[in-house]
Scaffold this motif. Structure first.
Motif, PDB file in Angstrom:
ATOM      1  N   THR A 112      21.510 -23.981 -20.494  1.00 30.45           N
ATOM      2  CA  THR A 112      20.337 -23.348 -20.948  1.00 30.45           C
ATOM      3  C   THR A 112      20.548 -23.481 -22.464  1.00 30.45           C
ATOM      4  N   SER A 130      19.583 -26.964 -23.540  1.00 30.39           N
ATOM      5  CA  SER A 130      18.026 -27.121 -23.548  1.00 30.39           C
ATOM      6  C   SER A 130      17.363 -26.462 -24.597  1.00 30.39           C
ATOM      7  N   ASP A 134      16.297 -19.696 -17.934  1.00 34.20           N
ATOM      8  CA  ASP A 134      16.382 -20.938 -17.317  1.00 34.20           C
ATOM      9  C   ASP A 134      16.139 -22.054 -17.876  1.00 34.20           C
ATOM     10  N   THR A 165      14.828 -24.786 -17.531  1.00 33.37           N
ATOM     11  CA  THR A 165      13.396 -25.681 -17.270  1.00 33.37           C
ATOM     12  C   THR A 165      12.211 -24.864 -18.051  1.00 33.37           C
ATOM     13  N   HIS A 178      15.162 -24.240  -8.034  1.00 31.58           N
ATOM     14  CA  HIS A 178      14.880 -25.384  -9.093  1.00 31.58           C
ATOM     15  C   HIS A 178      15.721 -25.609 -10.258  1.00 31.58           C
ATOM     16  N   THR A 179      16.389 -24.398 -10.664  1.00 32.23           N
ATOM     17  CA  THR A 179      17.290 -24.875 -11.740  1.00 32.23           C
ATOM     18  C   THR A 179      18.566 -25.722 -11.546  1.00 32.23           C
ATOM     19  N   TRP A 193      17.405 -29.183 -11.510  1.00 29.95           N
ATOM     20  CA  TRP A 193      17.179 -29.728 -12.707  1.00 29.95           C
ATOM     21  C   TRP A 193      18.450 -30.127 -13.149  1.00 29.95           C
ATOM     22  N   HIS A 236      19.485 -33.909 -14.140  1.00 31.68           N
ATOM     23  CA  HIS A 236      19.671 -34.527 -15.669  1.00 31.68           C
ATOM     24  C   HIS A 236      21.024 -34.749 -16.223  1.00 31.68           C
TER      25      HIS A 236
END
Length: 239
Positions: free
Chosen positions: A34, A37, A83, A85, A212-213, A216, A220
């Motif tokens: 996180t 990101s 998160d 994403t 989904h985390t 992801w 990636h």
């Protein structure tokens, strides 16, 4: 020859022993991914704090800041869920404040290291490159955040990711844990990290609606060049 050691969970960190070391904190699912990101999307600086009360106190002193937090996988009331994403690029640099069960506490424990980087599977290759560029012989300590006092396989794989890159073209003195982390990473990578989908943390994220985390992060792998660096109480991009 520089030494590499892997600490398997944050509870085993001796803050005083880190003062002359290059440290790296790893929390693949969730906090360090996180933070990468956030910096990628122009949220800078990022303040990683130990708990919600500290986060709220810091937020009151900011004109504006994105406030993120979770505890035991659940979103803290009044906070956004951390998160990786969820973030979209912002035009102007915007501070972010994050607290979490494991990763931000590990950062707090490691903040007095000579040099502190933040890593995940999404950027571990770049962390290794920056460590190689250092012009000193400090020991390298890779800190797995773990899961509320327990071992986390994904963090151990994340540590092995860095060891694998560091040792490809250079010799280091590896601790037993560093040797094992490197081998564990190599096996995990050969199966495209399939087993990490069933790790304890991944199962917790799935149960709280954040499968989904995990997807992801693993999709990636080595996708980002940003390396968060701890400076003057905050995390900024080292790149």
């Amino acid at each position: 020859m520089r030494k590499i050691n892997v600490i398997t969970q944050k509870e085993l960190v001796d803050t005083e022993l880190l003062r002359n070391c290059t440290a790296v904190v790893i929390d693949v699912l969730l906090a360090t991914s996180t933070i990468v990101s956030l910096l990628e999307n122009n949220y800078e600086p990022v303040y990683a704090v130990k708990d919600a009360s500290t986060a709220l106190e810091l937020a009151r002193r900011q004109e504006q800041a994105l406030l993120l937090g979770e505890w035991n996988g659940e979103k803290i009331e009044g906070f956004e869920y951390p998160d990786p994403t969820l973030f979209l690029q912002v035009e102007e640099k915007t501070p972010a404040i994050i607290c979490s069960t494991n990763g931000t506490i590990a950062i707090e424990k490691a903040k007095y290291a000579k040099c502190l980087y933040i890593s995940s599977l999404v950027n571990g290759h770049r962390v290794a490159e920056l460590i190689k560029q250092q012009e000193d012989e400090s020991s390298i300590v890779l800190i797995c955040s773990g899961n509320a006092g327990r071992f986390s396989i994904e963090d151990f794989v994340g540590a092995g990711h860095i060891v694998d890159h560091l040792t490809q073209k250079q010799d280091y003195l590896l601790s037993d844990s560093a040797k094992l982390a490197k081998g564990t990473f190599q096996v995990a990578k050969s199966t495209q990290f399939k087993d990490l989908h069933s790790s304890e943390t991944a199962c917790l994220l799935k149960s709280t609606g954040f499968q989904h985390t995990t997807n992801w992060v693993l999709e990636h792998f080595e996708a980002y060049n940003t390396v968060p660096f701890y400076k003057n109480g905050k995390l900024v991009s080292a790149t």
